[in-house]
Scaffold this motif. Structure first.
Motif, PDB file in Angstrom:
ATOM      1  N   THR A   1      44.619  43.708  34.154  1.00 34.70           N
ATOM      2  CA  THR A   1      44.893  44.544  33.761  1.00 34.70           C
ATOM      3  C   THR A   1      45.740  43.749  32.099  1.00 34.70           C
ATOM      4  OG1 THR A   1      45.819  45.782  35.387  1.00 34.70           O
ATOM      5  CG2 THR A   1      47.272  46.265  33.913  1.00 34.70           C
ATOM      6  N   VAL A   2      45.838  45.067  30.944  1.00 34.44           N
ATOM      7  CA  VAL A   2      45.892  44.082  29.294  1.00 34.44           C
ATOM      8  C   VAL A   2      47.406  44.628  29.197  1.00 34.44           C
ATOM      9  CG1 VAL A   2      43.706  44.082  28.865  1.00 34.44           C
ATOM     10  CG2 VAL A   2      44.749  45.855  28.120  1.00 34.44           C
ATOM     11  N   ASP A   3      47.688  44.447  28.543  1.00 35.23           N
ATOM     12  CA  ASP A   3      49.354  43.709  27.815  1.00 35.23           C
ATOM     13  C   ASP A   3      49.196  45.265  25.935  1.00 35.23           C
ATOM     14  OD1 ASP A   3      50.507  42.853  29.553  1.00 35.23           O
ATOM     15  OD2 ASP A   3      50.336  41.278  28.037  1.00 35.23           O
ATOM     16  N   ASN A   4      49.936  45.557  25.723  1.00 37.71           N
ATOM     17  CA  ASN A   4      49.590  46.251  24.016  1.00 37.71           C
ATOM     18  C   ASN A   4      49.527  45.289  23.256  1.00 37.71           C
ATOM     19  OD1 ASN A   4      49.511  47.709  22.016  1.00 37.71           O
ATOM     20  ND2 ASN A   4      52.068  48.591  22.743  1.00 37.71           N
ATOM     21  N   THR A   5      48.852  44.132  22.873  1.00 40.68           N
ATOM     22  CA  THR A   5      49.147  42.893  22.085  1.00 40.68           C
ATOM     23  C   THR A   5      47.702  42.147  21.685  1.00 40.68           C
ATOM     24  OG1 THR A   5      50.867  41.556  23.903  1.00 40.68           O
ATOM     25  CG2 THR A   5      49.706  40.223  21.882  1.00 40.68           C
ATOM     26  N   THR A   6      47.691  42.982  20.470  1.00 43.83           N
ATOM     27  CA  THR A   6      46.283  42.363  19.633  1.00 43.83           C
ATOM     28  C   THR A   6      45.762  41.333  20.100  1.00 43.83           C
ATOM     29  OG1 THR A   6      46.749  43.985  18.360  1.00 43.83           O
ATOM     30  CG2 THR A   6      45.492  42.720  17.836  1.00 43.83           C
ATOM     31  N   GLY A   7      44.620  40.624  19.970  1.00 36.81           N
ATOM     32  CA  GLY A   7      43.485  39.576  20.028  1.00 36.81           C
ATOM     33  C   GLY A   7      44.059  39.314  21.103  1.00 36.81           C
ATOM     34  N   ARG A   8      44.616  39.417  22.264  1.00 33.82           N
ATOM     35  CA  ARG A   8      45.269  38.283  23.264  1.00 33.82           C
ATOM     36  C   ARG A   8      44.147  38.263  25.009  1.00 33.82           C
ATOM     37  NH1 ARG A   8      50.576  39.620  26.231  1.00 33.82           N
ATOM     38  NH2 ARG A   8      50.890  38.162  25.041  1.00 33.82           N
ATOM     39  N   ASP A   9      43.395  36.561  24.205  1.00 38.29           N
ATOM     40  CA  ASP A   9      42.660  36.375  25.634  1.00 38.29           C
ATOM     41  C   ASP A   9      43.158  36.597  26.889  1.00 38.29           C
ATOM     42  OD1 ASP A   9      41.455  35.157  23.398  1.00 38.29           O
ATOM     43  OD2 ASP A   9      41.402  33.536  23.151  1.00 38.29           O
ATOM     44  N   TYR A  10      42.255  37.101  27.484  1.00 37.90           N
ATOM     45  CA  TYR A  10      42.736  37.167  29.353  1.00 37.90           C
ATOM     46  C   TYR A  10      41.637  36.142  29.519  1.00 37.90           C
ATOM     47  CZ  TYR A  10      45.535  41.182  28.110  1.00 37.90           C
ATOM     48  OH  TYR A  10      46.594  42.136  27.721  1.00 37.90           O
ATOM     49  N   PRO A  11      41.936  35.505  30.219  1.00 41.78           N
ATOM     50  CA  PRO A  11      41.437  34.145  30.700  1.00 41.78           C
ATOM     51  C   PRO A  11      40.755  34.512  32.255  1.00 41.78           C
ATOM     52  CG  PRO A  11      44.117  33.826  31.180  1.00 41.78           C
ATOM     53  CD  PRO A  11      43.433  34.532  30.787  1.00 41.78           C
ATOM     54  N   ILE A  12      39.160  34.158  32.616  1.00 40.74           N
ATOM     55  CA  ILE A  12      38.313  34.929  34.083  1.00 40.74           C
ATOM     56  C   ILE A  12      38.179  33.040  34.358  1.00 40.74           C
ATOM     57  CG2 ILE A  12      36.318  35.349  34.241  1.00 40.74           C
ATOM     58  CD1 ILE A  12      35.891  36.852  31.956  1.00 40.74           C
ATOM     59  N   PRO A  13      39.164  32.513  35.072  1.00 37.98           N
ATOM     60  CA  PRO A  13      38.677  31.852  36.091  1.00 37.98           C
ATOM     61  C   PRO A  13      37.883  31.164  36.440  1.00 37.98           C
ATOM     62  CG  PRO A  13      40.584  32.565  37.117  1.00 37.98           C
ATOM     63  CD  PRO A  13      40.171  33.163  36.257  1.00 37.98           C
ATOM     64  N   PRO A  14      37.465  29.674  36.693  1.00 38.15           N
ATOM     65  CA  PRO A  14      36.103  29.807  37.549  1.00 38.15           C
ATOM     66  C   PRO A  14      35.748  30.805  38.501  1.00 38.15           C
ATOM     67  CG  PRO A  14      36.723  27.358  37.162  1.00 38.15           C
ATOM     68  CD  PRO A  14      37.896  28.428  36.625  1.00 38.15           C
ATOM     69  N   THR A  15      34.599  30.967  38.310  1.00 39.05           N
ATOM     70  CA  THR A  15      34.572  31.733  40.043  1.00 39.05           C
ATOM     71  C   THR A  15      33.212  32.067  40.949  1.00 39.05           C
ATOM     72  OG1 THR A  15      36.217  34.106  39.381  1.00 39.05           O
ATOM     73  CG2 THR A  15      34.350  34.461  40.843  1.00 39.05           C
ATOM     74  N   SER A  16      33.333  31.614  41.896  1.00 39.92           N
ATOM     75  CA  SER A  16      31.799  31.609  42.719  1.00 39.92           C
ATOM     76  C   SER A  16      30.730  32.812  42.501  1.00 39.92           C
ATOM     77  CB  SER A  16      31.954  30.835  43.576  1.00 39.92           C
ATOM     78  OG  SER A  16      30.569  30.656  44.774  1.00 39.92           O
ATOM     79  N   ILE A  17      30.134  32.595  41.703  1.00 34.67           N
ATOM     80  CA  ILE A  17      28.663  33.818  42.121  1.00 34.67           C
ATOM     81  C   ILE A  17      28.087  33.706  43.214  1.00 34.67           C
ATOM     82  CG2 ILE A  17      26.562  35.141  41.181  1.00 34.67           C
ATOM     83  CD1 ILE A  17      29.342  34.864  38.971  1.00 34.67           C
ATOM     84  N   ALA A  18      28.032  32.517  43.519  1.00 36.83           N
ATOM     85  CA  ALA A  18      27.665  32.583  45.269  1.00 36.83           C
ATOM     86  C   ALA A  18      28.393  33.461  46.192  1.00 36.83           C
ATOM     87  CB  ALA A  18      26.791  31.673  45.649  1.00 36.83           C
ATOM     88  N   GLY A  19      29.010  33.591  45.899  1.00 38.09           N
ATOM     89  CA  GLY A  19      30.482  33.644  46.769  1.00 38.09           C
ATOM     90  C   GLY A  19      30.372  35.413  46.415  1.00 38.09           C
ATOM     91  N   LEU A  20      29.902  35.855  45.779  1.00 34.66           N
ATOM     92  CA  LEU A  20      30.535  37.417  45.618  1.00 34.66           C
ATOM     93  C   LEU A  20      28.922  37.782  46.289  1.00 34.66           C
ATOM     94  CD1 LEU A  20      31.368  37.602  41.915  1.00 34.66           C
ATOM     95  CD2 LEU A  20      32.612  37.719  43.385  1.00 34.66           C
ATOM     96  N   PHE A  21      28.017  37.005  46.558  1.00 34.54           N
ATOM     97  CA  PHE A  21      26.858  37.484  46.914  1.00 34.54           C
ATOM     98  C   PHE A  21      26.508  37.125  48.469  1.00 34.54           C
ATOM     99  CE2 PHE A  21      26.406  38.475  42.488  1.00 34.54           C
ATOM    100  CZ  PHE A  21      25.747  39.754  42.736  1.00 34.54           C
ATOM    101  N   GLY A  22      27.564  36.766  49.189  1.00 34.29           N
ATOM    102  CA  GLY A  22      27.379  35.995  50.183  1.00 34.29           C
ATOM    103  C   GLY A  22      26.582  34.942  50.848  1.00 34.29           C
ATOM    104  N   GLY A  23      27.331  33.530  49.995  1.00 36.16           N
ATOM    105  CA  GLY A  23      27.411  32.661  49.535  1.00 36.16           C
ATOM    106  C   GLY A  23      25.988  32.355  48.801  1.00 36.16           C
TER     107      GLY A  23
END
Length: 171
Positions: A114-136
């Motif tokens: 969910t974004v703010d009304n701020t130009t050029g703001r970086d929204y981080p994506i912390p390390p997320t397991s791709i294997a975890g998204l697909f049943g391990g």
């Protein structure tokens, strides 16, 4: 004493995704976005990939709108060629999903920002397991789909998304 298995990160473990989100247009329905080139894990045979990075908003995005990051995987492999959900091609390309229900059925949500009304703001994506998204289990072919409804194009200066390779070593 029995051997121990530990997590290992190879020397060339961080790999940039091929995904062009610079100036990606907004879509009110969160269906028209951009798919990455598929990652081929059939050679390295890593145990997991940890997706991370950031998405940068454009000029004056509408407050409380959303940037969605989804993962896709192959559905079948015929003659060595994978096929993907809803006509995703496995290449860095614009893609319009057929419907929200098809998107929800065929892809796995990595994060909804969910974004703010701020130009050029970086929204981080912390390390997320791709294997975890697909049943391990890490699929042999996978990729990312990004879509947003911020009412303005994403920033022309792209911030990279990458993945960290995860392997096992016996010690």
């Amino acid at each position: 004493m029995a051997a121990q298995i530990k997590t290992s990160y190879p020397a060339t473990s961080t790999v940039a995704l091929t995904l062009t989100t610079a100036s990606l247009a907004s879509d009110t329905n969160l269906l028209a976005g951009r798919a990455s080139t598929a990652v081929d894990n059939t050679t390295n045979v890593d145990l997991d990939h940890l997706l991370s990075g950031a998405i940068r908003t454009g000029t004056s995005p509408t407050v409380s709108t959303t940037i969605e990051v989804w993962a896709y995987s192959y559905l079948s492999i015929a003659s060595g060629t994978p096929t993907y959900a809803d006509g995703i091609t496995g290449t860095d390309a614009n893609k319009s999903m057929t419907s929200a229900n098809v998107k929800n059925a065929g892809l796995r949500l990595v994060t909804a920002i969910t974004v703010d009304n701020t130009t050029g703001r970086d929204y981080p994506i912390p390390p997320t397991s791709i294997a975890g998204l697909f049943g391990g289990v890490l699929p042999p072919f996978w990729g990312i789909f990004v879509v947003h409804n911020t009412a303005v194009a994403l920033n022309a200066t792209q911030v990279a998304l990458q993945y960290e390779r995860v392997q096992a070593q016996t010690v």
